[in-house]
Scaffold this motif. Structure first.
Motif, mmCIF file in Angstrom:
data_model
loop_
_atom_site.group_PDB
_atom_site.id
_atom_site.type_symbol
_atom_site.label_atom_id
_atom_site.label_comp_id
_atom_site.label_asym_id
_atom_site.label_seq_id
_atom_site.Cartn_x
_atom_site.Cartn_y
_atom_site.Cartn_z
ATOM 1 N N VAL A 288 2.290 -10.180 1.027
ATOM 2 C CA VAL A 288 0.999 -9.830 1.604
ATOM 3 C C VAL A 288 0.402 -8.607 1.450
ATOM 4 N N THR A 289 -0.923 -9.229 0.539
ATOM 5 C CA THR A 289 -2.083 -7.705 -0.007
ATOM 6 C C THR A 289 -2.914 -7.371 1.511
ATOM 7 N N VAL A 290 -3.243 -6.496 1.364
ATOM 8 C CA VAL A 290 -4.153 -5.961 2.622
ATOM 9 C C VAL A 290 -5.514 -5.119 1.563
ATOM 10 N N VAL A 291 -6.787 -5.598 1.160
ATOM 11 C CA VAL A 291 -8.077 -5.529 0.676
ATOM 12 C C VAL A 291 -8.926 -4.778 1.662
ATOM 13 N N GLU A 292 -9.141 -3.279 1.253
ATOM 14 C CA GLU A 292 -9.961 -2.577 2.227
ATOM 15 C C GLU A 292 -10.168 -1.249 1.658
ATOM 16 N N PRO A 293 -11.906 -1.199 1.639
ATOM 17 C CA PRO A 293 -12.218 -0.057 0.896
ATOM 18 C C PRO A 293 -12.082 1.524 1.787
ATOM 19 N N GLY A 294 -12.782 0.817 3.183
ATOM 20 C CA GLY A 294 -13.021 1.755 3.648
ATOM 21 C C GLY A 294 -11.696 2.926 4.374
ATOM 22 N N PRO A 295 -12.020 3.623 5.224
ATOM 23 C CA PRO A 295 -11.221 4.440 5.942
ATOM 24 C C PRO A 295 -10.304 3.723 6.911
ATOM 25 N N VAL A 296 -9.131 3.985 7.359
ATOM 26 C CA VAL A 296 -8.369 3.358 8.357
ATOM 27 C C VAL A 296 -9.626 3.257 9.944
ATOM 28 N N GLY A 297 -9.004 1.984 10.165
ATOM 29 C CA GLY A 297 -9.479 2.566 11.779
ATOM 30 C C GLY A 297 -11.130 2.764 12.354
ATOM 31 N N GLU A 298 -12.117 2.471 10.740
ATOM 32 C CA GLU A 298 -13.298 3.688 11.775
ATOM 33 C C GLU A 298 -14.438 2.269 10.657
ATOM 34 N N GLY A 299 -13.651 0.879 11.022
ATOM 35 C CA GLY A 299 -14.797 0.026 11.238
ATOM 36 C C GLY A 299 -15.505 -0.194 12.899
ATOM 37 N N ALA A 300 -16.351 -1.385 12.382
ATOM 38 C CA ALA A 300 -15.967 -1.798 13.857
ATOM 39 C C ALA A 300 -15.781 -2.150 15.185
ATOM 40 N N SER A 301 -14.713 -1.716 15.513
ATOM 41 C CA SER A 301 -13.790 -1.126 16.406
ATOM 42 C C SER A 301 -14.145 -0.330 16.944
#
Length: 414
Positions: A27-40
């Motif tokens: 599994v590869t995760v693609v995420e452009p932003g800082p970890v943990g700083e999304g909607a939650s």
């Protein structure tokens, strides 16, 4: 070994990645932003079991025109976003019929009633059970008219199995003395719970995923290389392409554009929510407390008190309107008169809302190897682990514990 690319590293995406990893997938995760700083990050951090009555309930629809004209209302709309919102709002309004509302609530009940068990199992798996606080939440009402706005929603939720006890405002004050004593009514939502820190939760999920050999790529997904009805690779903003046997689309508010590239016309809008973390609140609050009239809730995180809420329709590239966060903090003084608000950190997150309030889970007939896991609105944190279980079981061809047809990405074509 199957190569799976998960687009989106928020709580839903990383939960899916962990479940697929446990099945032996690469599994590869693609995420452009800082970890943990999304909607939650900009939320009340609740596991909202029983938050099942759709937003399109008639009482809310009647208030929308007045809200849009009032700068301090729980809902606002930036004029530049209106033209693109019209198809979404048309379908949203159509879901206000009682039969539609009940069907939506029943579907959401099946999902959320599995949430606590799935979430607890996930926390045990990553070695962080202490992140969950199993304590009911409170909702406060000024008077009979205020309480009546939630009456039909409470009745429907109870009818579908939720546990809601209505009490006096004085009893709420006795449960949580920091609450002002002059509320007339309150309710205890006993199925709910909350986390100690949503950002730390997402960080812990990521840390476990990478420790177990998973890869996180800091980039945005921009499109796909396709062969007929299959995706062969995910194109990235840095110019690379990731080969993929399977793709999980969990990109939150960016999912609509990516779905369009797959010829799947989902209806989804990014709704901005605001939160302020008060690091020295000066009050002792042990329960999450919601004030529906004010459009916000407050949760005692481990290092701050979060004041979060509001619904703002704005473009995905629109800058934050921090006045929305400041208004919530001022309103919080109605609930907690002794609240200290000097030391604060403001946050904004965009929540992906569908017009029927149902998330989008499952495959589309238009593309064979893409699974949707998006559109959770205010229930992303609640349903992250449950969605991950459904996605993993589907890819492994295991029987699903509930019917995902009501959440199909193809329902918007009907």
């Amino acid at each position: 070994m199957t190569q799976v690319v998960v687009i989106g590293g928020g709580v839903v995406g990383i939960s899916c990645a962990l479940s697929l990893q446990a099945d032996g997938q690469e599994v590869t995760v693609v995420e452009p932003g800082p970890v943990g700083e999304g909607a939650s990050w900009a939320s009340c951090g609740c596991i909202a079991v029983g938050e099942i009555v759709p937003l399109s309930q008639p009482g809310m629809l009647m208030k929308v025109p007045g809200w849009l004209l009032h700068p301090k209302a729980p809902l606002s709309l930036r004029p530049t976003s209106l033209p693109g919102l019209l198809p979404w709002f048309a379908r949203f309004t159509a879901n206000a019929r009682p039969s539609k509302m009940r069907a939506i609530a029943a579907d959401l009940a099946r999902l959320t009633f599995a949430a606590t068990g799935d979430f607890k199992a996930q926390l045990v798996d990553i070695g962080a059970p202490e992140l969950l606080v199993e304590r009911p939440v409170l909702k406060l009402f000024d008077d009979e008219r205020d309480r009546a706005t939630m009456g039909a929603a409470f009745d429907l939720a109870r009818d579908l199995g939720c546990t809601i006890d209505e009490i006096t405002g004085q009893e709420a004050h006795e449960i949580a003395p920091a609450i002002a004593p002059d509320f007339k009514y309150a309710a205890i939502l006993r199925d709910w719970s909350f986390v100690t820190d949503p950002k730390r939760l997402v960080e812990a999920l990521h840390q476990t995923f990478t420790k177990r050999g998973g890869t996180v790529v800091q980039a945005a997904a921009t499109g796909f290389d396709r062969e007929t009805r299959r995706v062969r690779a995910v194109r990235l903003s840095d110019g690379r392409s990731l080969p993929a046997d399977e793709v999980i689309l969990a990109a939150g508010t960016h999912s609509r554009a990516l779905a369009k590239a797959l010829d799947v016309p989902i209806q989804l809008e990014g709704v901005a929510g605001y939160s302020t973390a008060l690091s020295d609140p000066g009050v002792d609050l042990t329960h999450t407390v919601f004030y529906p009239k004010g459009g916000f809730g407050m949760t005692p995180y481990e290092d701050s008190l979060a004041v979060a809420g509001t619904i703002e329709f704005a473009g995905l590239n629109a800058p934050p309107n921090w006045n929305r966060a400041d208004i919530l903090v001022k309103k919080a003084l109605r609930v907690l008169p002794n609240l200290q608000t000097t030391k604060r950190e403001r946050r904004m997150g965009r929540r992906p809302f569908t017009p029927d309030t149902r998330p989008i889970i499952g495959r589309s007939k238009h593309v064979q190897n893409v699974t949707f896991a998006t559109g959770h609105g205010q229930l992303g944190l609640t349903l992250g682990a449950t969605t991950a279980r459904l996605v993993a079981d589907d890819l492994a061809r295991r029987p699903l514990h509930l019917d995902v047809q009501p959440f199909s990405p193809d329902r918007f074509s009907n």
